[in-house]
Design a protein around this motif. Structure first.
Motif, PDB file in Angstrom:
ATOM      1  N   THR A 165      -4.593  78.254  84.725  1.00  0.00           N
ATOM      2  CA  THR A 165      -4.311  79.681  84.588  1.00  0.00           C
ATOM      3  C   THR A 165      -4.026  80.275  85.964  1.00  0.00           C
ATOM      4  OG1 THR A 165      -6.624  80.298  84.861  1.00  0.00           O
ATOM      5  CG2 THR A 165      -5.878  79.870  82.607  1.00  0.00           C
ATOM      6  N   GLY A 166      -3.648  81.524  85.984  1.00  0.00           N
ATOM      7  CA  GLY A 166      -3.409  82.215  87.235  1.00  0.00           C
ATOM      8  C   GLY A 166      -4.665  82.327  88.081  1.00  0.00           C
ATOM      9  N   LYS A 167      -5.842  82.337  87.444  1.00  0.00           N
ATOM     10  CA  LYS A 167      -7.103  82.403  88.189  1.00  0.00           C
ATOM     11  C   LYS A 167      -7.277  81.166  89.065  1.00  0.00           C
ATOM     12  CE  LYS A 167      -9.643  85.155  84.824  1.00  0.00           C
ATOM     13  NZ  LYS A 167     -10.762  85.159  83.885  1.00  0.00           N
TER      14      LYS A 167
ATOM     15  N   SER B   1       0.545  82.481  90.789  1.00  0.00           N
ATOM     16  CA  SER B   1      -0.403  82.875  89.744  1.00  0.00           C
ATOM     17  C   SER B   1       0.267  83.728  88.672  1.00  0.00           C
ATOM     18  CB  SER B   1      -1.592  83.619  90.344  1.00  0.00           C
ATOM     19  OG  SER B   1      -1.184  84.849  90.897  1.00  0.00           O
ATOM     20  N   SER B   2       1.155  84.615  89.072  1.00  0.00           N
ATOM     21  CA  SER B   2       1.836  85.449  88.074  1.00  0.00           C
ATOM     22  C   SER B   2       2.825  84.626  87.249  1.00  0.00           C
ATOM     23  CB  SER B   2       2.541  86.624  88.748  1.00  0.00           C
ATOM     24  OG  SER B   2       3.532  86.168  89.641  1.00  0.00           O
TER      25      SER B   2
ATOM     26  N   THR C 244       2.402  81.426  86.467  1.00  0.00           N
ATOM     27  CA  THR C 244       1.572  80.666  85.529  1.00  0.00           C
ATOM     28  C   THR C 244       1.117  81.541  84.378  1.00  0.00           C
ATOM     29  OG1 THR C 244       0.799  79.256  87.336  1.00  0.00           O
ATOM     30  CG2 THR C 244      -0.509  79.249  85.324  1.00  0.00           C
ATOM     31  N   ASN C 245       0.673  82.753  84.688  1.00  0.00           N
ATOM     32  CA  ASN C 245       0.247  83.672  83.625  1.00  0.00           C
ATOM     33  C   ASN C 245       1.405  84.045  82.711  1.00  0.00           C
ATOM     34  OD1 ASN C 245      -2.432  83.704  84.379  1.00  0.00           O
ATOM     35  ND2 ASN C 245      -2.196  85.477  85.701  1.00  0.00           N
TER      36      ASN C 245
ATOM     37  N   TYR D 291      -0.595  75.682  75.934  1.00  0.00           N
ATOM     38  CA  TYR D 291      -1.728  76.330  76.570  1.00  0.00           C
ATOM     39  C   TYR D 291      -2.960  76.055  75.720  1.00  0.00           C
ATOM     40  CZ  TYR D 291      -4.970  79.853  78.199  1.00  0.00           C
ATOM     41  OH  TYR D 291      -6.081  80.480  78.689  1.00  0.00           O
TER      42      TYR D 291
ATOM     43  N   ASN E 215       2.000  81.124  80.363  1.00  0.00           N
ATOM     44  CA  ASN E 215       0.957  81.066  79.334  1.00  0.00           C
ATOM     45  C   ASN E 215       1.107  82.186  78.313  1.00  0.00           C
ATOM     46  OD1 ASN E 215      -0.132  78.819  80.579  1.00  0.00           O
ATOM     47  ND2 ASN E 215      -1.750  79.938  81.609  1.00  0.00           N
TER      48      ASN E 215
END
Length: 150
Positions: free
Chosen positions: A114-116, A37-38, A40-41, A107, A44
């Motif tokens: 997303t990280g979510k 997740s980190s 990916t964030n 993006y 982005n």
């Protein structure tokens, strides 16, 4: 085909396999929550330049929509096909963010992962692993209690 005694022997310690699978799922879930997740964030966050895209084609595919977005980056015309849950609307404009130095990552708000999303998948994997571990531990305790009573 295996005999009855072979199958019985193979299933004798299945609860230990369930515990091992559960531990692997928990570790995978933690990796998605804290690692992927980190990443990916961070990817982005590198998309700082903005271009406007126009939805040039929308086709229904089952319960999803496949949309084609035409956009321009520094006088280069590009096209992108995305799968969405909702109809983006033919001819509508949409903001596309990209990495200024490489254009390698795009993006699109509400469409791109997303990280979510990674955290949600990680939590589901974590819970599934917890269920496997719980089942394995309960069966292990029952077997130990049955052996003590004998």
């Amino acid at each position: 085909m295996s005999s009855r005694s072979q199958r019985s022997f193979q299933m004798k310690n299945w609860h230990l396999s369930a515990i091992v699978v559960g531990i692997l799922l928990v570790l995978g879930g933690l990796y998605f929550i804290f690692g992927i997740s980190s990443q990916t964030n961070a990817k982005n966050a590198k998309c700082t330049e903005k271009s406007t895209g126009i939805i040039s084609d929308v086709q229904k595919s089952g319960s999803k929509y496949i949309s084609t977005i035409d956009y321009t980056i520094e006088d280069f015309e590009k096209s992108l096909t995305v799968e969405t849950k909702k109809d983006l609307g033919l001819g509508n404009s949409i903001d596309i963010y990209y990495e200024p130095s490489t254009w390698s990552h795009l993006y699109i708000e509400g469409i791109s992962q997303t990280g979510k999303d990674d955290i949600s998948f990680g939590i589901i994997t974590l819970l599934a692993g917890g269920v496997f571990i719980l089942i394995g531990v309960v069966v292990l305790k029952k077997k130990k209690n049955a052996n003590v009573e004998l």
